[in-house]
Structures are given as structure tokens and as C-alpha cells.
Design an enzyme around this catalytic site. Structure first.
Site, PDB file in Angstrom:
ATOM      1  N   ASP A 248       7.824   1.086  -0.621  1.00 50.26           N
ATOM      2  CA  ASP A 248       6.717   0.741  -1.519  1.00 50.26           C
ATOM      3  C   ASP A 248       5.506   0.319  -0.687  1.00 50.26           C
ATOM      4  O   ASP A 248       5.618  -0.478   0.244  1.00 50.26           O
ATOM      5  CB  ASP A 248       7.127  -0.397  -2.451  1.00 50.26           C
ATOM      6  N   ILE A 249       4.340   0.874  -1.029  1.00 51.01           N
ATOM      7  CA  ILE A 249       3.112   0.530  -0.306  1.00 51.01           C
ATOM      8  C   ILE A 249       2.651  -0.847  -0.771  1.00 51.01           C
ATOM      9  O   ILE A 249       2.468  -1.087  -1.972  1.00 51.01           O
ATOM     10  CB  ILE A 249       2.011   1.579  -0.560  1.00 51.01           C
ATOM     11  N   GLU A 292       3.368   4.299  -6.226  1.00 44.57           N
ATOM     12  CA  GLU A 292       3.264   4.151  -4.775  1.00 44.57           C
ATOM     13  C   GLU A 292       4.628   4.018  -4.115  1.00 44.57           C
ATOM     14  O   GLU A 292       4.742   3.555  -2.984  1.00 44.57           O
ATOM     15  CB  GLU A 292       2.403   2.932  -4.426  1.00 44.57           C
TER      16      GLU A 292
END
Length: 373
Positions: A248-249, A292
Site C-alpha cells: 500500500d502506498i 493504491e
């Protein structure tokens, strides 16, 4: 269908047509020996050696063509499709000429009127049905019809049999009707074959698109879930570990809010490229899981090795300066790792759920780190 058209037709369509042709003509191969037996029974031909010899030859030819038919229908046959088609045509016409020659020879002998009638009936049955059966390849059907009738009809004229003109007109009338019918079938068959290929290609492309993320070009969640099911069963059989990494960003919403969604899209594309460079084994399954989030499936990989590779990815991203049309910035990612040897008590979604829980653990511990379940 002439050689030029055949050469311009895609090979898969040619092969399908050849297979259909072989299937359609299979039952007709025995018509020659069967017709010869009938003719031998109703004619007054007393040369049993002559009749038996040619019965053996016709039967052998039928078996040879059946074998050729079976071999040439195979996808793995080394001979190219065009050559196979030409050999099928050649054996078909040779067999027809041989049988037509036998009938012509019988007409030169002192046979009974019943025998002459039998020859006419045999020709009237075999020639039209063969021409229609061969209509996938219309020129072959025309050549077959001509060979089957021209040779016996020539002898019919020479030997002075009654009503030769009427017989010729009847044959030509029949040929015109059969030719028109065969032409229509020929046209419809090849048009349908090409249309069917186009539809298959369209369906295949659509199916492929349904498994790809349009933004990053990576596989999507649907594809990942399908591969996970297969990998789970294989790992359970082989007693090998499966690892899932959820990525996950960090603070991605802030990037979108500050620099706009186009900048966020560029970050996602760049992230996908780094992930694909890091996990590059043929057995690795990578996907954009949503928003994301990205996900990676590693087969036959220990948790230790999985964590090492996840940490390597985290470091690569942390030092990377991402350039977009709006700005240049640094990004970090949080990663959750789950590893399991599949068993009866767990399911594939359980492994993903564990990786997701590990991801939240990494987020809760300050982000920009790898956490294990």
C-alpha cells in the site's frame, strides 16, 4: 478454393476446414468397394479374379485414405496444412478416376442391361453426393464430378448405348443444380469460418482485457484471485509454502489531494513498474488489487525469503524520486507479508486476509516498513 486463396487464409482456418472436410468425407470412403460388390452381384461378369482383385484394391485404397484422413486431421502433424490439403485432393481424384475407369471398362464388356442400369445408378448416387460433400473445397467437388462422369460417359458414347444425348443433358442439368448448391455452401462455410475466427479473437481479447488493470497494465484482482486458487491447490498437493505480500502506498490520498489525480496515476504506473522489476520470476503473480494497493503471490518461497524481497522493494521505492507533470516527490510503501503451507482448515482468501492484517500492522507501526502476520 484455389491455391492463392488458400495461401491467404489464416492457417488455423485452413486446419479447421481440413478437419471438417476429413470428418465429412470419412463415411464415403467405403462407397467404392460397396458399390463394386453390388455391381459384381448384378452384372454377368464371370471373371471372379478380376472382380476380387479390384475389390481388394478399392478396399485398400479406402483404408489408406481413412488413415491419411486421421493423420492429417492432427494438430501435431509435421506436414504443413497446404501440403496436406493437396495430398487429400490428389488421393480423392485418383480414387475417383480409378473407380470411374473400372465402370468405363465394365461398359465395354458384355454385361446385362441390369448391370448397365446399376452403373448409371451408382454414378447418379456417388457423383452428386461426393460433389456436395467436397463443397468445402469447391474446385475439388467440380473436378470430382467431372472425373466420375466424363470417363464412363465417353465410353457410353463410344459403345453406342441408347440415348447418349439424353443422358448428357440429364447429367449437365444435375451438375448445374449441384454446382449452384455447392457454391452457396462453399461461400457460407468460409464466410462463417472467418466470422467465427473474428469472434473468437474478439472474445479472447475481451477476456484478456477483463484481467488487466487499464491504468498500470498489470493484472487485476480478478486475475490474481484465479491464479491464487490454482497455486493454492498446487502448493497443497506438493506441501510447499505460499506467500502473499500486500503493498500500500503511504499517504496516497494526500498526493491526490495536493497534486491531483493525474499525478497520482503517474505514481501508480511508476510503482507498478518497480514491483514488476523486483518480482520477475515466471511463477510470481503480480496485480493491482485496488486503489493504491498492489498484491504479490510467491510460490514455493519461504517467509524469510519473502520478507527479504519485500524489504528490497521497500528500499527501492523509498530512495526513488518520482517525477510527474506536476512535481517531483518521494513516496514510501507499507507491506504486509503472510506465508502458509495450504491445509484443509484454511482457504485462499484466508491467506490474503492475513497479508492485509499484516499490512495494517505495518501502517500502525509508523508506515514505510514490512510486517509479518
Amino acid at each position: 478454393m484455389n491455391s492463392q486463396i488458400l495461401s491467404s487464409t489464416p492457417q488455423d482456418i485452413q486446419l479447421k476446414a481440413l478437419q471438417d472436410f476429413c470428418q465429412r468425407t470419412r463415411a464415403g470412403y467405403i462407397s467404392y468397394p460397396v458399390a463394386w460388390v453390388i455391381l459384381a452381384l448384378v452384372s454377368n461378369q464371370t471373371d471372379q479374379a478380376f472382380l476380387t482383385t479390384h475389390l481388394v484394391c478399392l478396399s485398400s485404397f479406402a483404408l489408406f485414405r481413412l488413415l491419411l484422413n486421421r493423420l492429417f486431421s492432427s494438430l501435431q502433424h509435421p506436414l504443413n496444412v497446404i501440403s496436406r490439403i493437396r495430398l487429400i485432393w490428389a488421393t480423392t481424384l485418383i480414387n475417383a478416376a480409378y473407380f470411374a475407369g473400372l465402370l468405363a471398362y465394365m461398359l465395354t464388356q458384355d454385361i446385362s442391361p441390369v448391370g448397365v442400369a446399376a452403373i448409371i445408378i451408382i454414378l447418379a448416387c456417388i457423383a452428386p453426393s461426393g460433389a456436395l460433400t467436397f463443397s468445402i473445397y469447391k474446385p475439388l467437388g467440380d473436378a470430382f464430378f467431372a472425373v466420375m462422369f466424363v470417363i464412363p460417359l465417353s465410353v457410353y458414347f463410344i459403345e453406342g448405348y441408347p440415348q447418349p444425348l439424353a443422358a448428357t443433358l440429364a447429367i449437365l442439368t444435375g451438375y448445374i443444380y449441384i454446382s449452384v448448391t455447392a457454391s452457396r455452401f462453399h461461400h457460407d462455410y468460409w464466410a462463417y469460418a472467418r466470422l467465427n475466427r473474428q469472434l473468437s479473437e474478439y472474445a479472447s481479447n475481451l477476456e484478456q482485457e477483463n484481467r488487466l488493470d487499464p491504468l498500470t497494465g498489470m493484472n487485476n484482482r480478478r486475475y490474481f484471485d484465479e491464479r491464487l486458487q490454482v497455486a493454492w491447490l498446487r502448493a497443497r498437493r506438493d506441501r510447499q509454502p505460499l506467500c502473499v505480500i500486500m503493498i500500500d502506498i503511504d499517504n496516497f490520498k494526500q498526493i491526490n489531494d495536493r497534486w491531483g489525480h493525474p499525478a497520482g496515476d503517474e505514481i501508480l504506473i511508476a510503482m507498478a513498474d518497480i514491483i514488476q522489476q523486483t518480482f520477475n520470476r515466471a511463477t510470481d503473480t503480480l496485480a493491482r488489487y485496488g486503489g493504491e494497493e498492489f498484491i504479490v503471490l510467491l510460490e514455493n518461497t519461504s517467509q524469510t525469503d519473502c520478507v527479504k524481497t519485500a524489504e528490497k522493494l521497500r528500499e527501492r521505492i523509498a530512495v526513488r524520486r518520482f517525477t510527474t507533470d506536476a512535481t517531483e516527490l518521494y513516496c514510501t510503501v507499507s507491506l504486509g507479508v503472510a506465508s502458509q503451507i495450504p491445509n484443509e482448515t484454511l482457504s485462499p482468501p484466508d491467506l490474503v486476509k492475513r497479508a492485509d492484517m499484516a499490512l495494517y500492522k505495518a501502517k500502525g507501526s509508523g508506515r514505510n516498513r514490512v510486517a509479518c502476520y
